[in-house]
Design a protein around this motif. Structure first.
Motif, PDB file in Angstrom:
ATOM      1  N   GLU A   1       2.777  10.499 -11.304  1.00 38.27           N
ATOM      2  CA  GLU A   1       1.402  10.772 -10.491  1.00 38.27           C
ATOM      3  C   GLU A   1       1.306  10.795  -9.081  1.00 38.27           C
ATOM      4  OE1 GLU A   1      -3.098   8.364 -10.880  1.00 38.27           O
ATOM      5  OE2 GLU A   1      -1.147   7.384 -11.876  1.00 38.27           O
ATOM      6  N   ARG A   2       0.893  11.876  -8.615  1.00 40.97           N
ATOM      7  CA  ARG A   2       0.778  12.047  -6.965  1.00 40.97           C
ATOM      8  C   ARG A   2      -0.306  10.811  -6.322  1.00 40.97           C
ATOM      9  NH1 ARG A   2      -1.224  17.774  -4.725  1.00 40.97           N
ATOM     10  NH2 ARG A   2      -2.968  16.729  -5.621  1.00 40.97           N
ATOM     11  N   LYS A   3       0.249  10.363  -5.326  1.00 43.42           N
ATOM     12  CA  LYS A   3      -0.430   9.410  -4.491  1.00 43.42           C
ATOM     13  C   LYS A   3      -0.106   9.575  -3.182  1.00 43.42           C
ATOM     14  CE  LYS A   3      -2.479   6.871  -7.846  1.00 43.42           C
ATOM     15  NZ  LYS A   3      -3.904   6.674  -8.160  1.00 43.42           N
ATOM     16  N   ALA A   4      -1.084   9.411  -2.354  1.00 43.23           N
ATOM     17  CA  ALA A   4      -0.770   9.367  -0.807  1.00 43.23           C
ATOM     18  C   ALA A   4      -0.106   8.031  -0.416  1.00 43.23           C
ATOM     19  CB  ALA A   4      -2.117   9.358  -0.073  1.00 43.23           C
ATOM     20  N   GLY A   5       0.996   8.187   0.393  1.00 47.22           N
ATOM     21  CA  GLY A   5       1.680   7.001   0.787  1.00 47.22           C
ATOM     22  C   GLY A   5       2.324   7.071   2.120  1.00 47.22           C
ATOM     23  N   GLY A   6       3.459   6.450   2.336  1.00 52.17           N
ATOM     24  CA  GLY A   6       4.007   6.397   3.729  1.00 52.17           C
ATOM     25  C   GLY A   6       3.414   5.139   4.348  1.00 52.17           C
TER      26      GLY A   6
END
Length: 301
Positions: free
Chosen positions: A24-29
């Motif tokens: 599942e693609r999630k925003a991060g960093g």
């Protein structure tokens, strides 16, 4: 205002069902996570980072915009792809990382002008860029200019073993940044990596140490205190440390220029502990961040 500088990427969070693993693609960093959390907690914040001119980069810029972030300083790189972090969770919600970041965008930072630094009270510098010499030079330059303008510099170690060729060279690189930062954050595991003896030498800094279910600890000018947290059932610990750091910084930002009291430090860590714990009750580093009112309900109990 807080200025967060560093990696923005996509966390690809894996889950196995019926013998098939899907992501599942999630925003991060970490610095982007911190910036979003600060925004959620009502702080004034700006973020500087670099994404590829690709599908993932466009997703991240749209995500930031929809979140209410100022995307002016998120650069779109036509020569590099956006960095990916593949994340797999165990039954306790703890995670393992695998980064896809050879010649990717996250450690090639856009220029940060003096006027932007002057607007900030606290400048938060990310760590993934330190895996490349140009990232180290960039971080040291930003910190030097921030100090020249009288700004406080915050740095989260956020050590990831698989992006460095060996622990020894990574630790030596990190120590160059730790030597010049004002607020530094370690996890309990990172204290072991850098050694308790070394961490105890950082007496001129505010040191924050996350302890998982045991809360966190501050060390400052020869004093220290452990602050407890709330009990939750974690689903995904991705971004918990970032939510903690943002929570603590949101309190400390209000005290910039004033002496740091034990009361302020205890409140900052209590806020951070609550934010970090609540963030683990859903998937992803940002999507489950509590808002200021929710944290305050726990804070004032």
């Amino acid at each position: 205002m807080l200025l967060c500088i560093g990696e923005i990427l996509a966390d690809m969070i894996g889950e196995e069902k019926n013998g098939t693993t899907t992501y599942e693609r999630k925003a991060g960093g970490a610095p982007f996570n911190v910036a979003c959390a600060l925004k959620k907690f009502g702080a004034s914040v700006k973020f500087v980072g670099n994404v590829g001119d690709d599908l993932i980069g466009k997703f991240l810029i749209k995500y930031a915009k929809d979140f209410g972030m100022d995307t002016t300083y998120i650069h779109k790189d036509s020569e590099r792809n956006t960095t990916l972090a593949f994340v797999e969770l165990n039954e306790d919600g703890d995670r393992d990382f695998c980064f896809y970041r050879k010649n990717t965008a996250d450690y090639v930072m856009p220029a940060v002008n003096d006027e932007l630094i002057k607007l900030a009270d606290i400048v938060c510098v990310g760590s993934l860029m330190l895996s490349h010499p140009r990232g180290v030079d960039f971080a040291l330059d930003v910190i030097e200019r921030a100090h020249a303008f009288g700004k406080t510099v915050a740095f989260d170690v956020n050590y990831r073993t698989d992006i460095y060729k060996d622990k020894e060279s990574a630790v030596q690189t990190y120590k160059r940044i730790l030597a010049v930062a004002d607020i530094v954050k370690f996890s309990e595991d990172e204290v072991e990596t850098f050694t308790e003896e070394y961490v105890n030498t950082l007496t001129d800094k505010l040191v924050l140490i996350t302890l998982g279910k045991d809360g966190s600890e501050w060390r400052y000018k020869g004093k220290k205190n452990q602050v407890s947290t709330i009990t939750v059932k974690p689903i995904d610990t991705t971004g918990a440390g970032d939510a903690f750091f943002a929570g603590a910084l949101s309190v400390l930002d209000k005290k910039v220029g004033s002496p740091l009291t034990e009361q302020t430090l205890n409140r900052a860590l209590k806020f951070g502990n609550i934010a970090g714990a609540l963030n683990t009750t859903g998937r992803g580093a940002i999507d489950n961040l509590p808002d200021l009112d929710t944290v305050n309900k726990y804070l004032n109990k």
